[in-house]
Structures are given as structure tokens and as C-alpha cells.
Design a protein around this motif. Sequence first.
Motif, PDB file in Angstrom:
ATOM      1  N   MET A  22       0.846  -1.194   0.000  1.00  0.00           N
ATOM      2  CA  MET A  22       0.000   0.000   0.000  1.00  0.00           C
ATOM      3  C   MET A  22       0.879   1.240   0.000  1.00  0.00           C
ATOM      4  O   MET A  22       1.950   1.258   0.579  1.00  0.00           O
ATOM      5  CB  MET A  22      -0.893   0.006   1.232  1.00  0.00           C
ATOM      6  N   SER A  23       0.424   2.269  -0.681  1.00  0.00           N
ATOM      7  CA  SER A  23       1.203   3.489  -0.748  1.00  0.00           C
ATOM      8  C   SER A  23       0.298   4.684  -0.527  1.00  0.00           C
ATOM      9  O   SER A  23      -0.916   4.596  -0.664  1.00  0.00           O
ATOM     10  CB  SER A  23       1.914   3.598  -2.098  1.00  0.00           C
ATOM     11  N   VAL A  24       0.896   5.783  -0.197  1.00  0.00           N
ATOM     12  CA  VAL A  24       0.151   7.002   0.064  1.00  0.00           C
ATOM     13  C   VAL A  24       1.046   8.187  -0.236  1.00  0.00           C
ATOM     14  O   VAL A  24       2.264   8.110  -0.073  1.00  0.00           O
ATOM     15  CB  VAL A  24      -0.330   7.048   1.532  1.00  0.00           C
ATOM     16  N   SER A  25       0.440   9.254  -0.728  1.00  0.00           N
ATOM     17  CA  SER A  25       1.183  10.496  -0.959  1.00  0.00           C
ATOM     18  C   SER A  25       0.684  11.537   0.030  1.00  0.00           C
ATOM     19  O   SER A  25      -0.326  12.210  -0.223  1.00  0.00           O
ATOM     20  CB  SER A  25       0.975  10.973  -2.405  1.00  0.00           C
ATOM     21  N   PRO A  26       1.323  11.679   1.192  1.00  0.00           N
ATOM     22  CA  PRO A  26       0.847  12.619   2.213  1.00  0.00           C
ATOM     23  C   PRO A  26       0.890  14.053   1.705  1.00  0.00           C
ATOM     24  O   PRO A  26       1.720  14.423   0.886  1.00  0.00           O
ATOM     25  CB  PRO A  26       1.828  12.414   3.374  1.00  0.00           C
ATOM     26  N   HIS A  27      -0.043  14.858   2.169  1.00  0.00           N
ATOM     27  CA  HIS A  27      -0.056  16.267   1.823  1.00  0.00           C
ATOM     28  C   HIS A  27       0.205  17.076   3.086  1.00  0.00           C
ATOM     29  O   HIS A  27      -0.329  16.781   4.153  1.00  0.00           O
ATOM     30  CB  HIS A  27      -1.399  16.658   1.212  1.00  0.00           C
ATOM     31  N   PRO A  28       1.030  18.111   3.010  1.00  0.00           N
ATOM     32  CA  PRO A  28       1.478  18.800   4.232  1.00  0.00           C
ATOM     33  C   PRO A  28       0.373  19.493   5.022  1.00  0.00           C
ATOM     34  O   PRO A  28       0.271  19.303   6.226  1.00  0.00           O
ATOM     35  CB  PRO A  28       2.502  19.804   3.691  1.00  0.00           C
ATOM     36  N   ASP A  29      -0.476  20.331   4.377  1.00  0.00           N
ATOM     37  CA  ASP A  29      -1.518  21.074   5.093  1.00  0.00           C
ATOM     38  C   ASP A  29      -0.926  21.782   6.314  1.00  0.00           C
ATOM     39  O   ASP A  29      -1.241  21.445   7.452  1.00  0.00           O
ATOM     40  CB  ASP A  29      -2.650  20.124   5.506  1.00  0.00           C
ATOM     41  N   PRO A  30      -0.044  22.773   6.109  1.00  0.00           N
ATOM     42  CA  PRO A  30       0.646  23.417   7.239  1.00  0.00           C
ATOM     43  C   PRO A  30      -0.288  24.006   8.281  1.00  0.00           C
ATOM     44  O   PRO A  30      -0.041  23.889   9.480  1.00  0.00           O
ATOM     45  CB  PRO A  30       1.488  24.511   6.568  1.00  0.00           C
ATOM     46  N   ALA A  31      -1.400  24.638   7.857  1.00  0.00           N
ATOM     47  CA  ALA A  31      -2.310  25.248   8.826  1.00  0.00           C
ATOM     48  C   ALA A  31      -2.957  24.188   9.707  1.00  0.00           C
ATOM     49  O   ALA A  31      -3.034  24.341  10.932  1.00  0.00           O
ATOM     50  CB  ALA A  31      -3.373  26.072   8.096  1.00  0.00           C
ATOM     51  N   VAL A  88      -8.781  -9.290   4.168  1.00  0.00           N
ATOM     52  CA  VAL A  88      -7.618  -8.474   4.499  1.00  0.00           C
ATOM     53  C   VAL A  88      -6.471  -8.792   3.550  1.00  0.00           C
ATOM     54  O   VAL A  88      -6.073  -9.957   3.421  1.00  0.00           O
ATOM     55  CB  VAL A  88      -7.177  -8.725   5.959  1.00  0.00           C
ATOM     56  N   PRO A  89      -5.931  -7.789   2.853  1.00  0.00           N
ATOM     57  CA  PRO A  89      -4.789  -8.045   1.964  1.00  0.00           C
ATOM     58  C   PRO A  89      -3.619  -8.660   2.740  1.00  0.00           C
ATOM     59  O   PRO A  89      -3.408  -8.359   3.922  1.00  0.00           O
ATOM     60  CB  PRO A  89      -4.433  -6.651   1.443  1.00  0.00           C
ATOM     61  N   ASP A  90      -2.876  -9.506   2.067  1.00  0.00           N
ATOM     62  CA  ASP A  90      -1.768 -10.207   2.723  1.00  0.00           C
ATOM     63  C   ASP A  90      -0.507  -9.353   2.693  1.00  0.00           C
ATOM     64  O   ASP A  90       0.496  -9.686   2.049  1.00  0.00           O
ATOM     65  CB  ASP A  90      -1.521 -11.556   2.042  1.00  0.00           C
ATOM     66  N   THR A  91      -0.584  -8.224   3.394  1.00  0.00           N
ATOM     67  CA  THR A  91       0.585  -7.366   3.558  1.00  0.00           C
ATOM     68  C   THR A  91       0.739  -7.064   5.045  1.00  0.00           C
ATOM     69  O   THR A  91      -0.239  -7.109   5.801  1.00  0.00           O
ATOM     70  CB  THR A  91       0.443  -6.041   2.787  1.00  0.00           C
ATOM     71  N   ARG A  92       1.950  -6.756   5.442  1.00  0.00           N
ATOM     72  CA  ARG A  92       2.188  -6.475   6.859  1.00  0.00           C
ATOM     73  C   ARG A  92       1.360  -5.288   7.352  1.00  0.00           C
ATOM     74  O   ARG A  92       0.731  -5.375   8.409  1.00  0.00           O
ATOM     75  CB  ARG A  92       3.682  -6.238   7.093  1.00  0.00           C
TER      76      ARG A  92
END
Length: 291
Positions: free
Chosen positions: A1-10, A270-274
Motif C-alpha cells: 500500500m502506498s500514500v502520498s501525504p499532503h502537508p496542510d501546514p495550517a 484483508v490483503p496479505d501485507t504487513r
Amino acid sequence: MSVSPHPDPAGLRAVLGRALADPAASWSLGGYGAGASFRRDPDEPAEPPCGGRPGLVTPRGALVLGEADELVPFAYETALGGGAWSQALALCRPVAALPPCPAPAVSELGPDREAARAEDRDGTLFCLGLPLRQARILARVRGGAVALLRAACGRPADAALWASLPGLGATLVAACGRDRIEVVLPDAHPGPRAHWFDKLLRLGRLHAATAPVPAGLAPVIHLHPPHPLTAEGRYDAGRHAAFQAVLARWGDPALVALKRRILASEAVAVPDTRPARAAARVAHAQRRCLA
């Protein structure tokens, strides 16, 4: 699984501000094997760092968030044994933006111009040369201890030097840019702590294998919000809801959706990933508590 976090400074500044006001929150700065943690007692006196920087200064240490709101937030939960779990908001830097490890020897850096207290800025900083990219592990000393650490310059830090720091009246500093945790030695639990586990540090990992931090990011600071399971054995629904909001904003969307379905008692493959298996374990544990 992957994700691209967004900063959202406020939004991040708001979360960090609430955590600074909560004595039940704890913080850590550093990498896998070395760093420092900060926490305070509910009745412990605290004031902001000098210079108007966000953070906390107590008689036992300090936390300075000089540029934490510029880091990339990523929230996650970790499954532990016995139906327990941990929760954290990791503030990360891109791995490509991390500096190389310092030279593997003690070196003098000069006065500590970024000290949390103005009166500590004339203390002399020494880098301990630990092989860590996410932070520098430093010792601040004054008086006769300066000459003693100067005598150690040019040689690798070892366990004997680490053990000698409390007797030198040193303050341990874990710093990354303008963010830092200071620990007045000797440290004590509970309270600000310094740690160095050489065997873990030498592995060169950026974080524990159980932390599902997205590839390409390295956690520098961890905020550990108060856990829903209290010391008195109660389950605090308010604490649970507060972190779930953080998780929904900055967690892995796929893991958040998986956990939400399990909490709703849906039949889920449930996907078979850690990370997925861990999220499922956390969901089942939380469902039992919420029931």
C-alpha cells in the motif's frame, strides 16, 4: 500500500498546538537507534522557548518546534501484542533531502545559538558523530567539561563517553534543523529521555519495520497523542475520536478504509501485507474496546 501525504501546514499547526497544551502528549526526535523523547508531568512548570518559537521548556528539558509545520505528516497505528496498539503522527522529511551522516568522531561546534533558553546559548555544543541522518545527537556543556570533551574530539564516541555525560553536567540535544529536544542529564522516567542503542543504530534503518511510513520519507519527529486506553484502565472515546480524525487526514487511505469496514463489522478480505494485517489487528482490538 502506498500514500502520498499532503502537508496542510495550517491544519498541522493546529494539531501541534493542541498537543503542546496537553501534558499527556509525548514527543520524540531522532532516528532508529538514537534520539531523545520529551514529556512532562501535568503539574510541571512549562514555558515557551525563547525567541517566540513553538514548544515547551521545563526544568528537565525542552521541545522546540522551529520548523515542524514544514515537515510532511503521516499518521499511523501499530499493532502490539496482547490486543494493544500504539498511535503516532510522524513528521517526515524526504529521504533525498536528508544530510549524510556526520563524520564518525566527536567534534566541537561552538556556542549553542539555538538553545531553548536564552541563558544556555553560551554553552558549547559537541557533535557525538553518531551514524544518523535524521538528526544530530549533540552534548552541550560549559565550564571545565568543555576541556574534557575537547580532549575526546577526533575519536568516535563510545559507551564510556555516553555514560560520562551526566557527570559532566551535560544537556543532551537531538536536533534537526531548528527542531530539537533537549534533555537535562541525568534523565529519568517519566520525563525527557535520551537514548542510544548502538546495535540498532548500526543497522542503518530509517524507522522500525512495523511503522508503515511511505517509501521516500524518513520520520524525524514523532508526536504520540494520549492513548485511548488510560492508565486507570478506562477507554477514552474522546481520545480515540481525536486520533481517528488525524488518521483520516494524514494516514494511508487504504488502511483507514480497511479499519473502518472492520469496525463496522463488515466481512472484509484483508490483503496479505504487513501493514494491512496490522491495521486489521488494531481494528479488532478497538472494536472490543468500543463495545
